[in-house]
Design a protein around this motif. Structure first.
Motif, short mmCIF file in Angstrom:
data_model
loop_
_atom_site.label_atom_id
_atom_site.label_comp_id
_atom_site.label_asym_id
_atom_site.label_seq_id
_atom_site.Cartn_x
_atom_site.Cartn_y
_atom_site.Cartn_z
N ILE A 185 0.83 -1.21 0.00
CA ILE A 185 0.00 0.00 0.00
C ILE A 185 0.86 1.26 0.00
O ILE A 185 0.47 2.30 -0.50
CB ILE A 185 -0.96 -0.04 1.21
N TRP A 186 2.08 1.15 0.54
CA TRP A 186 2.99 2.29 0.50
C TRP A 186 4.02 2.15 -0.61
O TRP A 186 4.85 3.05 -0.80
CB TRP A 186 3.73 2.44 1.84
N PHE B 7 12.83 3.49 1.74
CA PHE B 7 12.15 3.23 3.01
C PHE B 7 12.96 2.22 3.82
O PHE B 7 13.21 2.41 5.01
CB PHE B 7 10.75 2.69 2.72
N TYR C 129 15.94 3.77 5.22
CA TYR C 129 15.62 4.57 6.40
C TYR C 129 15.43 3.70 7.63
O TYR C 129 15.89 4.03 8.73
CB TYR C 129 14.37 5.42 6.15
N LEU D 41 13.11 11.79 7.68
CA LEU D 41 11.83 11.11 7.48
C LEU D 41 10.82 12.05 6.83
O LEU D 41 10.12 11.66 5.89
CB LEU D 41 11.29 10.60 8.83
N ALA D 42 10.79 13.28 7.32
CA ALA D 42 9.87 14.24 6.71
C ALA D 42 10.21 14.42 5.23
O ALA D 42 9.31 14.43 4.37
CB ALA D 42 9.94 15.57 7.46
N ILE E 33 9.21 11.33 3.25
CA ILE E 33 7.78 11.29 2.95
C ILE E 33 7.46 12.28 1.84
O ILE E 33 6.67 12.00 0.94
CB ILE E 33 6.96 11.58 4.22
N GLY E 34 8.12 13.45 1.91
CA GLY E 34 7.90 14.44 0.87
C GLY E 34 8.26 13.90 -0.51
O GLY E 34 7.52 14.03 -1.48
N TRP F 230 8.38 10.85 -1.39
CA TRP F 230 7.42 9.78 -1.71
C TRP F 230 6.12 10.37 -2.27
O TRP F 230 5.57 9.88 -3.26
CB TRP F 230 7.17 9.00 -0.43
N VAL F 231 5.69 11.47 -1.64
CA VAL F 231 4.45 12.10 -2.11
C VAL F 231 4.65 12.67 -3.51
O VAL F 231 3.81 12.51 -4.39
CB VAL F 231 4.01 13.19 -1.11
N ARG G 123 4.69 9.83 -5.90
CA ARG G 123 3.37 9.25 -6.14
C ARG G 123 2.59 10.13 -7.11
O ARG G 123 1.86 9.65 -7.97
CB ARG G 123 2.62 9.13 -4.81
N PHE H 266 9.10 3.45 -3.37
CA PHE H 266 10.32 3.93 -2.73
C PHE H 266 11.53 3.44 -3.49
O PHE H 266 12.65 3.53 -3.00
CB PHE H 266 10.38 3.44 -1.28
#
Lengths: 518, 511
Positions: free
Chosen positions: B72-73, B136, B139, B180-181, B184-185, B187-188, B191, B199
């Protein structure tokens, strides 16, 4: 004329869909009767069995109706994805918390007394504290609270929600005052929680009145309609929503409505604290999500700076004050406040673009956090000396030498709270922050990351104390837990690990469930 | 090419070993030590086989393995190694058995099985962090790595170990969570552009970001790596951690763990954010240059051997940083080779310092003095380690330092000239340290300590001999490493659009 016609018509009620909470309310009522009629010696096994069976039955029913998506009881209750997901969560976390509540091997007669209101320090209180065969009143109270929470997360109009709020709050107030040890602290906690809770309820009720004044309706869908179409002055709406939010954020322990949390968490019997930390959070955030996204979607988006501000305050205050704590229960209380902040980040992530990741990730977070926090408080119940639990941090020095297993378990849970990968603390933070970034809340995510570091410091301090300090003279030993506490700890820790390594099934489930019916 | 899943076995083997060693009975320390040593040797054999299997001149990334993890990620359990990762993996596999052997008596009164289980657990996370090709997963290893190291420092370290352990953990966590922030950025953004969550390193390096997003994300990653490496001004945790950690753990901390920072810059910052990398290169070069000089100056002033070596590492990481951000294949290859050599030389130096400190019961230079008269062989090894660390020609660190300076000189003469000052300072602090500790009049206090009369033992010779041998061999014949590293570095720089002015020179380095 129309009014009488409608009043005569009974609403359709889908009893099967409502059966989880009906089972709990029924069992709780039976539990009260057991208190009245069963002999003292028999009450404990009967109550425990009854509670366990009813919770398992409720869980089974949640699974059986898992695909229901409808409004029932005349639109007063929603049975939809989030409601069922959270009901299931409440049932599971309730079972784990019940295991802690029911533990009697740590303390003869269990950690509860029968009557909360006996004046502390009197002869009657001493007599009560020495009784070994009492204190089973807590089981029906727990069931009532859980039933109320289930109704709270599925309530679809403001009055039902208010009734549910009271149904789960009143037993909680009482349960806080039932501690066998440190009676005065326990009573203080109960009274404080009750008084502030009553204020919050009043705010909530006042908010309902305002919103009714604006929309002329209390049903969420109708309020949503009214906000789209009404030409009334919005001041009532904003005021009403603000007051409503105060009531909900109080339960969620968000800053600045958090002041009760440390005192109540500290004073309440630890199993009850565990129950509150896990289940009240689920209930409060479940309701908050529903109110915001079913009734006030547009308005909440307008107010996102306010909610974001509260989230930031909650994260910052929770983590900064956690640093200064010297009592493990207060430390966990402030950590719970900070976690409410992270959850609010998730709540905000739903907004704006109909992105359901925020809802799914918030629900995932609630489950993950619930398991970890129940297990953490479970370990706290084990560290005790002759006077009961030793909660002052200085007493935990060198605990790792005395009992490496439980110290290791607690360390693992603290690492999970700190968000270290391979624990559910990491995956849940990732889920929430990911959803928040996707909806453009980068500043919240950055602040969340920074406060996580601050929050890691008190956790590390505990780890240092437990492992790296020499045991002092008055380092208590860890009591060997009975089967019930062992089971609760095992479930909590295992869930923390599994949700950290293989979160996919639950992420899927929460993602599929993440859609409200309106 | 064989289809044996080298990387996953290499990653998981130490984890299993850690589990096995952890449950061995406390009462039989010898058993735990032996099992840990044999286990780490098995990892070394496997790594050697892998190194031999690696096709020089073949595709950049080899040994790819990919298993679904959290669909899902879009995270997958993807492992892959290019030349840079390969040499780092080899370095880890080599250092861990030596460290285990060197730490034979380091656990003291504390639990022996736990100590060696922690070392193996650390090896697991270190291998994982270099082998990961899913960001990911990278990390996850990056953060989990903190836990065993935290306990190694905090439970088994010297004075102020608690302070040092917490400082180490918090510093790394700050960087980690900021990263991590940013992660995620990224990754967004990915996407949004690719239409699916992923990832995967290969997919994410193809993104096109707008300038400000790219710069912010770069900074998020760079901060984490700059703290890890550590670059000035994020270095203050290293002397504390290195000073307090037991010598073996310190050797791994400085020798390998810190390389994650420079490796991360090469593998992630540059290819993922090429434009931002170029934009921030002057800043990074400035920090690195300050690190070279400042670290060296602070090292000169240290009286504590372990802190002194830690400060020399700050200077060395400055050199590596210069090599990376000079953006020439020569300097980049030099930087990667520097990472290997620094692991060998500083690892050796830390281990020898650990031997001296264990005998003296103090790490203060002033507590030694003339120690060479009592333990001539150990003092000799100390001198060799010191010389390697100051990059004496004929030893492998010289090759890498020379490549870095040469590669930098072709693009930025001033920078190279100023950095040479660092080389001079290095000679100063190393030689002065060796002189104060082992030469001159014998400190009378030393004679009274029985353990100071024991010269280097057979076990300790086994520890230092392979490192010294490698330093000398690679000093004269660096080709096996350079050949593996060079294509990967070239590919990295071509990804950021910095074609090399003269790619063949690197082959001749060290002659």
């Amino acid at each position: 004329m129309i009014l009488t016609q409608e009043a005569l018509k009974l609403p359709q009620i889908n009893y099967v869909a409502l059966s989880p909470m009906l089972i709990l309310f029924g069992a709780a009522t039976v539990g009260v009767l057991v208190e009245a009629f069963a002999g003292r010696g028999r009450r404990y096994p009967v109550q425990l069995g009854l509670s366990l069976v009813s919770l398992v039955a409720a869980l089974v029913m949640v699974v059986r109706v898992a695909h229901t998506r409808e409004l029932t009881a005349g639109g007063a209750v929603a049975v939809d994805g989030p409601a069922l997901f959270l009901e299931g969560t409440l049932a599971v976390l309730g079972i784990v918390a019940l295991l802690l509540v029911a533990e009697r091997s740590l303390e003869p007669g269990g950690p509860f007394v029968a009557v909360a209101a006996v004046t502390a320090g009197t002869e009657a209180d001493r007599v009560q504290a020495q009784r070994r065969d009492a204190g089973t009143e807590v089981y029906p109270l727990l069931l009532f609270a859980l039933g109320g929470m289930m109704l709270f997360v599925s309530a679809n109009d403001l009055l039902t929600m208010f009734v549910a709020l009271e149904v789960f709050s009143l037993p909680l107030y009482l349960m806080c005052g039932l501690a066998r040890r440190r009676r005065l602290l326990s009573q203080e906690a109960a009274l404080k929680y009750f008084l502030l809770g009553a204020f919050a309820s009043a705010f909530f009720l006042f908010g309902i009145a305002m919103i009714y004044g604006y929309a002329g309706q209390i049903n969420f869908a109708a309020i949503h309609e009214a906000i789209q179409s009404s030409t009334n002055d919005r001041i009532l709406l904003y005021l009403g929503l603000a007051l409503l939010a105060i009531g909900l954020l109080f339960k969620a322990a968000a800053v600045p409505f958090h002041v009760w949390t440390p005192d109540v968490y500290q004073g309440a019997p630890t199993p009850v604290t565990a129950f509150m930390a896990a289940c009240t959070k689920v209930a409060a955030f479940g309701a908050l999500l529903r109110v915001i996204y079913v009734a006030f979607e547009r308005t909440a988006w307008d107010l996102r700076l306010v909610i974001g501000g509260i989230a930031v305050l909650t994260m910052v205050v929770g983590s900064v004050l956690a640093v200064t704590q010297t009592d493990i229960k207060r430390l966990l209380a402030y950590s719970s406040i900070a976690n409410a902040g992270y959850l609010l980040v998730g709540v905000l992530a739903v907004g704006g673009n109909g992105n359901h990741d925020g809802l799914a990730s918030s629900m995932f977070y609630l489950v993950a956090y619930g398991f970890s926090v129940v297990a953490a408080f479970g370990v706290v119940t084990l560290v005790r000396d002759a006077d009961g639990e030793a909660t002052h941090l200085s007493r935990w020095a060198g605990l790792g030498r005395r009992s490496p297993l439980y110290a290791g378990l607690f360390t693992f849970l603290l690492l999970a709270f700190a968000g270290i990968p391979l624990t559910s603390g990491f995956t849940s933070k990732f889920a929430v922050f990911g959803a928040a970034l996707a909806s453009g809340q980068a500043w919240l995510v950055v602040l969340g990351a920074i406060t996580s570091v601050i929050l890691a410091f008190p956790y590390l301090r505990v780890v240092v104390l437990v492992w790296l300090s020499e045991p002092g003279e008055n380092t208590p030993t860890v009591s060997i837990p009975g089967a019930l506490t062992s089971a609760a700890l095992a479930i909590g820790a295992l869930a923390t690990l599994l949700l950290g390594i293989a979160p996919q099934p639950l992420l899927d489930l929460s993602s599929r469930a993440a859609e409200f019916v309106r | 090419m064989t289809s044996f899943p080298f990387l996953s076995v290499l990653t998981l083997l130490p984890l299993v070993g850690a589990g096995v060693v952890a449950v061995l009975p406390q009462g039989r320390p010898q058993l735990a030590k032996t099992v840990a040593l044999v286990w780490s040797l098995a990892v070394l054999v496997l790594a050697a086989l892998m190194y031999a299997t690696f096709q020089v001149g073949g595709p950049r990334f080899q040994f790819r393995e990919s298993y679904p993890w959290i669909p899902i990620w879009g995270t997958r359990f993807t492992l892959e190694a290019d030349g840079i990762a390969l040499v780092m993996l080899a370095l880890i596999a080599l250092l861990v058995p030596l460290v285990i052997l060197a730490s034979w008596h380091d656990a003291g009164e504390r639990s022996v099985p736990t100590y060696f289980a922690l070392l193996l657990a650390l090896e697991f996370t270190m291998i994982g962090v270099f082998a990961a090709a899913d960001i990911f997963l990278f990390y996850v290893f990056f953060e989990v790595m903190l836990v065993p190291m935290y306990f190694l420092i905090g439970s088994y370290g010297g004075a102020r170990r608690q302070y040092a352990a917490v400082k180490f953990f918090l510093y790394s966590l700050v960087g980690g969570l900021i990263m991590l922030a940013a992660l995620i950025g990224l990754w967004v953004v990915g996407r949004g552009q690719l239409g699916h969550a992923t990832f995967d390193w290969h997919e994410l390096t193809r993104l096109h970001m707008n300038t400000s997003t790219e710069r912010w994300l770069f900074l998020g990653f760079f901060l984490a790596f700059a703290i890890k490496a550590p670059f000035f001004p994020f270095h203050t945790w290293l002397p504390d951690a290195g000073g307090a950690a037991p010598a073996g753990a310190a050797a791994l901390l400085v020798g390998v763990l810190d390389k994650v920072g420079t490796f991360g810059i090469l593998r992630y910052c540059l290819p993922l954010f090429p434009n931002a990398s170029k934009y921030f290169a002057p800043l990074a070069l400035a920090l690195a240059l300050i690190g070279v000089l400042y670290g060296a100056l602070l090292a000169v002033g240290q009286n504590d051997l372990k802190r002194l070596v830690s400060y020399t590492s700050v200077a060395h990481f400055g050199f590596i940083g210069i090599g990376i951000f000079a953006f020439t294949t020569q300097a980049g290859t030099g930087a990667v080779f520097y990472m290997v050599n620094h692991g060998l030389a500083t690892g050796l130096l830390f281990l020898v310092v650990g031997m001296l400190v264990a005998r003296r019961g103090s790490a203060l230079v002033s507590d030694f003095g003339g120690a060479g008269k009592l333990v001539p062989l150990l003092a000799g090894v100390f001198l060799i380690a010191g010389l390697a660390s100051l990059s004496l020609p004929g030893m492998s660190p010289f090759v890498s330092e020379f490549l870095v300076l040469l590669g930098t000189f072709t693009v930025n003469k001033t920078l190279a000239v100023v950095a040479v000052l660092g080389v001079i300072l290095a000679a100063g602090y190393v030689l002065w340290m060796v002189q104060r500790a082992t030469q001159g009049a014998l400190n009378p206090a030393l004679e009274k300590i029985d353990s100071m009369r024991r010269d280097i033992s057979a076990r300790e010779i086994v520890v230092v001999a392979p490192l010294i041998a490698l330093i000398l061999v690679l000093g004269f014949y660096p080709k096996p490493v350079l050949d593996v590293v060079n294509p990967a570095v070239q590919a990295t720089f071509s990804q950021i659009g910095k074609a090399d002015p003269n790619p063949t020179v690197a082959q001749g380095g060290g002659k």
